[in-house]
Design a protein around this motif. Structure first.
Motif, mmCIF file in Angstrom:
data_model
loop_
_atom_site.group_PDB
_atom_site.id
_atom_site.type_symbol
_atom_site.label_atom_id
_atom_site.label_comp_id
_atom_site.label_asym_id
_atom_site.label_seq_id
_atom_site.Cartn_x
_atom_site.Cartn_y
_atom_site.Cartn_z
ATOM 1 N N LYS A 242 1.259 -0.975 -0.066
ATOM 2 C CA LYS A 242 -0.094 -0.392 -0.276
ATOM 3 C C LYS A 242 1.211 1.312 -0.373
ATOM 4 O O LYS A 242 1.858 1.555 0.912
ATOM 5 C CB LYS A 242 -0.631 -0.035 0.879
ATOM 6 N N ASN A 244 0.585 5.305 -0.660
ATOM 7 C CA ASN A 244 -0.419 6.808 -0.797
ATOM 8 C C ASN A 244 -1.427 6.377 -0.802
ATOM 9 O O ASN A 244 -1.594 7.358 -1.986
ATOM 10 C CB ASN A 244 0.608 7.355 -2.198
ATOM 11 N N GLY A 245 -1.792 5.382 -0.791
ATOM 12 C CA GLY A 245 -2.988 4.573 -0.882
ATOM 13 C C GLY A 245 -3.959 4.400 -1.398
ATOM 14 O O GLY A 245 -4.958 3.465 -1.683
ATOM 15 N N GLU A 246 -2.710 3.724 -2.155
ATOM 16 C CA GLU A 246 -3.295 3.093 -3.449
ATOM 17 C C GLU A 246 -2.714 1.357 -2.859
ATOM 18 O O GLU A 246 -1.265 1.450 -2.437
ATOM 19 C CB GLU A 246 -2.754 3.532 -5.019
ATOM 20 N N GLU A 296 3.220 2.692 2.821
ATOM 21 C CA GLU A 296 2.326 2.712 4.388
ATOM 22 C C GLU A 296 1.777 0.794 4.952
ATOM 23 O O GLU A 296 1.903 0.981 6.223
ATOM 24 C CB GLU A 296 0.592 3.416 3.441
#
Length: 362
Positions: A242, A244-246, A296
């Motif tokens: 994951k 940057n949110g993707e 992340e």
């Protein structure tokens, strides 16, 4: 010509079942197994459930010399109402036939395989542990049995299903693991057997795993076999990041196994409208994301662990700690949702779960 009748011979002496808290992975097996035989020109015959016992095979059997063998792995669970549940068994049997095609082995009727599996489980259902996190591991496999040392596909095979009660993968809760990036050895290359679930893929990974274990790491992160820069799998699992949110997972490229847990997670993420993409991802990109603070979460996926969070990656001189070595929110949600669906505690809106309802008539 295929024989659809499955005969049943029950064991006269039952084994002692282990305690749920003493279960190890793949050490103990149930009282019965399913076996079918193949001979070129006759097809699959003699479908039978018999007492679990050693196989008698010729020392010259093709499987011993040229590795013509494939396998699958899935689990049966006891649901909250006491029902026996399977998770996407049709996907396992479909993938097994893809593996058999790659290894020049005969296809097995997928519906008959699931029927045999359900009948076998219904006979040995008392072996399914009911403690939280436990399950009955199912190992269908096929081996080449013709006694011949010529390098050619065997003309004879056995298709077998065995069952093994297994304990919780996370006895002390789900925790992130440390991963060593493998720069010397490779698992598979496009055009090889990486997309097949065959024994040689796992044997070739043992050396790297042994080195990683001695250095204090749980698994290895495999890179592509050509440029040694693109991420492929982690241990024997598919891998997700994951950033940057993707969510990013390596695209199936001819050397990566098409995981059923991987497929399920992709469907879940899209159902939740979480950005997810299948594409190439390099270690350089991963390192840049870590340095920028946008890496992340990272986790592996597979039948045994379902979701295994990654807390640290070691690539040469770079130590990348992921999410402060804590289980990420998405990893936890995916794990809880998938295991919840598998055990009947979470609503199955995808039609993934199959209830075993077979009544055995002997």
């Amino acid at each position: 010509m295929t024989n659809h009748v499955i005969t049943v011979t029950l064991s006269e002496s039952k084994k002692q079942k282990p305690q749920s808290d003493q279960l190890e992975f793949g050490r103990v097996f149930t009282d019965h197994m399913f076996v079918a035989d193949y001979c070129e020109g006759q097809g699959w015959t003699d479908h039978r459930i018999i007492p679990y016992a050693p196989l008698e095979m010729d020392p010259a059997a093709t499987v011993f010399h040229y590795g013509q063998t494939i396998f699958e792995g899935l689990k049966a669970y006891v649901g909250k109402e006491g029902q026996v549940l399977l998770f996407r068994p049709e996907e396992n049997m479909r993938r097994m036939n893809k593996s058999s095609e790659r290894l020049c082995m005969p296809a097995f009727n997928e519906e008959i395989a699931i029927e045999a599996l359900e009948k076998l489980i219904s006979i040995d259902k008392d072996w399914i542990p009911v403690t939280e996190g436990t399950s009955l591991y199912i190992r269908p496999f096929m081996v080449a049995t013709e006694p011949y040392l010529g390098v050619s596909p065997s003309k004879k095979y056995k298709f077998i299903i065995i069952l093994s009660p297994v304990g919780s993968y996370y006895k002390e809760g789900i925790h992130p693991v440390k991963i060593l990036v493998e720069n010397e050895y490779v698992r598979a290359v496009a055009g090889g057997t990486g997309t097949a679930k065959t024994a040689g893929n796992y044997a070739s990974g043992l050396r790297a795993q042994e080195i990683a274990s001695k250095k204090g790491y749980s698994q290895v992160l495999w890179l592509d076999g050509v440029e040694r820069k693109y991420i492929e799998e982690v241990g024997s699992m598919n891998v997700f990041f994951k950033i940057n949110g993707e969510v990013i997972t390596p695209i199936l490229n001819g050397s990566i196994l098409e995981g059923i847990t991987r497929k399920s997670i992709l469907q879940l993420l899209r159902h939740w409208d979480i950005p997810v993409v299948e594409r190439k991802i390099s270690m350089e990109e991963l390192r840049s994301a870590h340095q920028a603070g946008t890496l992340e979460e990272a986790f592996g996926t597979g039948t045994a662990a379902v979701v295994s969070p990654i807390g640290e990656l070691n690539w040469g001189d770079d130590i990348m700690v992921v999410n402060n070595n804590q289980t990420g929110e998405l990893s936890k949600k995916l794990y809880e949702t998938l295991t919840g669906i598998q055990t009947g505690k979470v609503e199955d809106s995808f039609g993934w779960v199959v209830e075993v309802t077979d009544t055995v008539k002997v």
